[in-house]
Scaffold this motif. Structure first.
Motif, mmCIF file in Angstrom:
data_model
loop_
_atom_site.group_PDB
_atom_site.id
_atom_site.type_symbol
_atom_site.label_atom_id
_atom_site.label_comp_id
_atom_site.label_asym_id
_atom_site.label_seq_id
_atom_site.Cartn_x
_atom_site.Cartn_y
_atom_site.Cartn_z
ATOM 1 N N ALA A 1 29.201 29.519 54.792
ATOM 2 C CA ALA A 1 28.244 30.622 54.848
ATOM 3 C C ALA A 1 27.760 30.823 56.277
ATOM 4 O O ALA A 1 27.360 29.867 56.950
ATOM 5 N N GLU B 1 30.716 37.171 55.017
ATOM 6 C CA GLU B 1 30.976 38.290 54.102
ATOM 7 C C GLU B 1 32.108 39.171 54.624
ATOM 8 O O GLU B 1 32.984 39.588 53.867
ATOM 9 N N VAL C 1 35.624 37.244 54.324
ATOM 10 C CA VAL C 1 36.247 37.156 53.000
ATOM 11 C C VAL C 1 36.789 38.520 52.554
ATOM 12 O O VAL C 1 37.796 38.585 51.847
ATOM 13 N N GLN C 2 36.159 39.591 52.987
ATOM 14 C CA GLN C 2 36.698 40.916 52.665
ATOM 15 C C GLN C 2 38.049 41.124 53.339
ATOM 16 O O GLN C 2 38.981 41.661 52.736
ATOM 17 N N ILE D 1 33.016 31.674 49.738
ATOM 18 C CA ILE D 1 32.001 31.269 50.714
ATOM 19 C C ILE D 1 31.258 30.076 50.124
ATOM 20 O O ILE D 1 30.815 30.122 48.978
ATOM 21 N N HIS E 1 26.545 32.856 46.270
ATOM 22 C CA HIS E 1 26.636 34.215 45.737
ATOM 23 C C HIS E 1 27.036 35.187 46.840
ATOM 24 O O HIS E 1 26.496 35.144 47.942
ATOM 25 N N ARG E 2 27.969 36.061 46.511
ATOM 26 C CA ARG E 2 28.366 37.110 47.448
ATOM 27 C C ARG E 2 27.657 38.401 47.075
ATOM 28 O O ARG E 2 27.804 38.909 45.968
ATOM 29 N N LYS E 3 26.889 38.916 48.006
ATOM 30 C CA LYS E 3 26.082 40.094 47.722
ATOM 31 C C LYS E 3 26.946 41.350 47.587
ATOM 32 O O LYS E 3 28.005 41.467 48.208
ATOM 33 N N SER E 4 26.443 42.275 46.786
ATOM 34 C CA SER E 4 27.117 43.557 46.621
ATOM 35 C C SER E 4 26.956 44.389 47.889
ATOM 36 O O SER E 4 26.105 44.108 48.747
ATOM 37 N N ARG F 1 23.808 44.446 50.643
ATOM 38 C CA ARG F 1 24.000 44.201 52.078
ATOM 39 C C ARG F 1 23.460 45.355 52.904
ATOM 40 O O ARG F 1 22.849 45.153 53.957
#
Length: 336
Positions: free
Chosen positions: A53, A58, A61-62, A73, A110-113, A117
């Motif tokens: 993290a 973010e 990973v995209q 993450i 947790h990966r935020k939407s 973001r």
């Protein structure tokens, strides 16, 4: 299937590819940009990638998912607990992450939407402007104090006029030095207010935020920060877990007969934690309407002091907001 560990850094990132038996397939350092990932990993078969993290996680990973890989993450603090080594380099870190991907010894975060973001970016931008304004305020006061001028407590809307009046009356030669700082201070304040209004407009139509703002003391900024930070309320099994997630619970040390509880842990998101404490202050100090939550906070004030009462009410607010989000209710002023 191969596994990949990526030690992210702002300029260059360390990559380690590991096979199922733990053997190192390839190690290299690549530029931290989309082309660097594509050249290094674009031709590889689908594999599990682990990233610690960080502000870049973010985005990374995209990029990895667009290349066809599974990306996770992980919690950096718990990763340190798993990997105990006295040699800390980017290459060793990438190896450790690849080994975690292979063994599954990690805690995914947790990966935020995308919406969360984006809203978080607006909130962070405003917080940065407020921080800049506060720093300029302190700098101006410090420069005046060196000349024996103490401003004392001044309302924000009167600060600029107060400084100008004092300088003109007592130290006119300072005007040239302080005017640029006052201009920057005013620009920061005005820009922060523009962002606050824009955030308010953005969340006005959101049904969840409207329910959250039904709680006394909770305004648009607190509701927006809560929405952006929690993002998915279903990831918490119980509402009281949110207080610990935001670092609003006391730290605990237990060993044998020792059982010590210290200050709050301050883990999690600092901006939301600060806003919740401010909301608690508003509830206790400015809310005129009576409710059980306010009475409970006032009893704590009398027993343990203002500071501890605010933190306790902030923790209670975090739990209540989550419960309202889950149930779809609004705040009930009559409920005990």
């Amino acid at each position: 299937m191969n596994y990949c560990g990526i030690g992210l850094a702002s300029k260059a990132s360390a990559i380690c590819l590991m096979d199922g038996a733990g053997g190192i397939v390839r190690e290299e350092e690549i530029p931290t940009d989309a082309d660097g990932f594509r050249i290094c990993l674009g031709g590889e078969e689908a594999m599990k990638c682990v990233v610690e993290a960080s502000p870049l996680a973010e985005w990374a990973v995209q990029v990895l998912e667009r290349l066809g890989h599974e990306a996770v993450i992980i919690d950096a603090r718990r990763a340190k607990a798993v990997v105990c080594t006295k040699k800390k380099t980017d290459r060793v870190n990438a190896r450790d992450l690849a080994n975690m991907a292979r063994t599954g010894w990690y805690t995914a975060v947790h990966r935020k939407s995308g919406a969360a973001r984006e809203l978080r970016t607006w909130l962070a931008a405003r917080a940065g402007l407020v921080e800049t304004a506060n720093a300029l305020n302190a700098r101006i006061r410090g420069l005046l104090r060196a000349h024996g001028i103490k401003l004392g407590k001044v309302a924000e809307r009167e600060f600029e006029m107060k400084v100008q009046a004092v300088v003109e009356a007592r130290e006119p030669a300072l005007a040239g030095a302080l005017t640029p700082l006052l201009n920057l201070w005013r620009q920061s304040i005005d820009a922060a207010e523009v962002l606050r209004k824009e955030i308010k407009v953005r969340i006005r139509q959101d049904s969840v935020c409207r329910r959250l703002m039904s709680v006394p003391g909770v305004g648009p900024l607190t509701a927006a920060a809560y929405l952006a930070t929690i993002d998915d309320p279903e990831r918490f099994q119980r509402s009281d877990q949110v207080g610990a997630y935001l670092g609003l619970v006391p730290s605990v040390y237990q060993s044998g007969d020792i059982d010590y509880r210290g200050r709050i842990t301050k883990e999690g998101d600092g901006l939301l934690r600060w806003l919740l404490v401010e909301a608690a202050h508003n509830l206790l100090s400015h809310t005129q309407r009576d409710c059980a939550l306010k009475r409970w906070g006032e009893r704590l004030e009398a027993q343990k002091g203002v500071g501890k009462a605010r933190v306790a009410v902030a923790r209670k607010l975090a739990v209540i907001l989550h419960r309202l989000w889950i149930t779809g209710e609004t705040f009930d002023w009559q409920r005990v």
